[in-house]
Design an enzyme around this catalytic site. Structure first.
Site, short mmCIF file in Angstrom:
data_model
loop_
_atom_site.label_atom_id
_atom_site.label_comp_id
_atom_site.label_asym_id
_atom_site.label_seq_id
_atom_site.Cartn_x
_atom_site.Cartn_y
_atom_site.Cartn_z
CG HIS A 94 15.51 45.40 46.95
ND1 HIS A 94 14.84 44.48 47.12
CD2 HIS A 94 16.46 45.39 46.23
CE1 HIS A 94 14.92 43.45 46.41
NE2 HIS A 94 16.17 44.17 45.72
CD GLU A 168 21.12 43.12 41.93
OE1 GLU A 168 22.22 43.48 41.88
OE2 GLU A 168 20.89 42.43 42.89
#
Length: 289
Positions: A94, A168
């Site tokens: 990202h 994550e």
């Protein structure tokens, strides 16, 4: 028992038309490495040492490990499903998030969003990948990755598929602290997180070991999907784990394969005539513009 470390074989990288899941589509050469000659890393053989671009870090300690939290360190630990046709997987981290900018420990929390810089990075990635005819996009469900995926995916008709396993790394009580706050509050535990991450334990969990296990399960879903050109938008640690588990590297490689904001890594999976796990070529590793 044979040695399970990998030798990386480097070949000049020609135009990406050489790997074309969609033969009608003329692929761009824009993936070229920004400095020097482009390289292709073909991970296909086993030998006694890891050479060329990836330097093997010191072995991690096995202290505190048990059967339920084994340290995954070898090619033998990895069981990738066979593929019947060549597949390309493009991994993107990202763009910069608000917590990245603040130096705050994010883990799998979902409170941060892309900064203006992060939005711009995602747009650059969109332009870089514009000529790639992806069949599907898998994304972490966390806002910072999902938004990055939406920017890159643009006006493509197919829906983005979110997968919770692409979130994550779970850092439990660490999450939300500024890094200096985490160091002050957790002391020795924070030091172990920095120096010996595979054996770092918090709240009864080994986050890096859990991440490697989760990454292996992600590959099963990705490689058994019918698509041949796949975009995956996720995070630094999970993308590291995906790369490492694909090419047979264990948890001791955590932080060796760092992924920058909107860094692009490309893996090609090539079927073997005799079946079994495919050959894997790391075509790009953390390319940024």
């Amino acid at each position: 028992m044979f040695s399970t470390a990998l030798t990386l074989h480097l070949f000049p990288l020609h135009r990406t038309t050489e790997f074309s899941p969609h033969h009608h589509h003329h692929r761009s050469s824009r993936y070229r490495r920004p400095h020097g000659k482009p390289l292709r890393i073909n991970v296909a053989k086993l030998s006694s040492s890891v050479k060329e671009e990836i330097e093997k870090p010191p072995p991690v300690s096995s202290e505190g490990s048990d059967e339920g939290n084994e340290v995954l360190t070898s090619w033998e630990s990895i069981g990738l499903p066979p593929v019947t046709a060549a597949k390309r997987v493009v991994l993107v981290r990202h763009g910069q998030s608000t917590w990245n900018a603040e130096g705050r420990i994010q883990g799998s929390s979902n409170f941060s969003v892309l900064t203006q810089k992060g939005e711009s990075q995602a747009e650059i990635s969109r332009q870089m990948l514009l000529e790639d005819s992806f069949d599907i996009c898998f994304s972490s469900p966390l806002n910072r990755s999902k938004r990055t995926a939406e920017v890159i995916w643009g006006s493509r008709a197919e829906e983005i598929v979110t997968d919770y396993n692409l979130r994550e790394i779970d850092l439990y009580s660490f999450q939300g602290f500024l890094k200096n706050e985490g160091k002050a509050k957790y002391g020795e535990a924070y030091l172990q997180w920095q120096m010996d991450a595979p054996n770092f334990n918090i709240d009864g969990h080994y986050p890096v070991r859990e991440l490697w296990s989760r990454a292996r399960s992600c590959w099963k879903k990705i490689l058994t999907h019918e698509s041949r050109s796949i975009l995956v938008v996720a995070h630094n640690a999970v993308n590291q784990a995906l790369i490492a588990t694909a090419i047979g590297l264990g948890t001791e490689y955590f932080r060796v394969l760092l992924q920058s904001n909107c860094g692009v890594s490309v893996l090609d999976f090539i079927p073997k005539s005799e079946g079994g796990s495919p050959e894997i070529c790391v075509n790009r590793l953390n390319q940024v513009i």
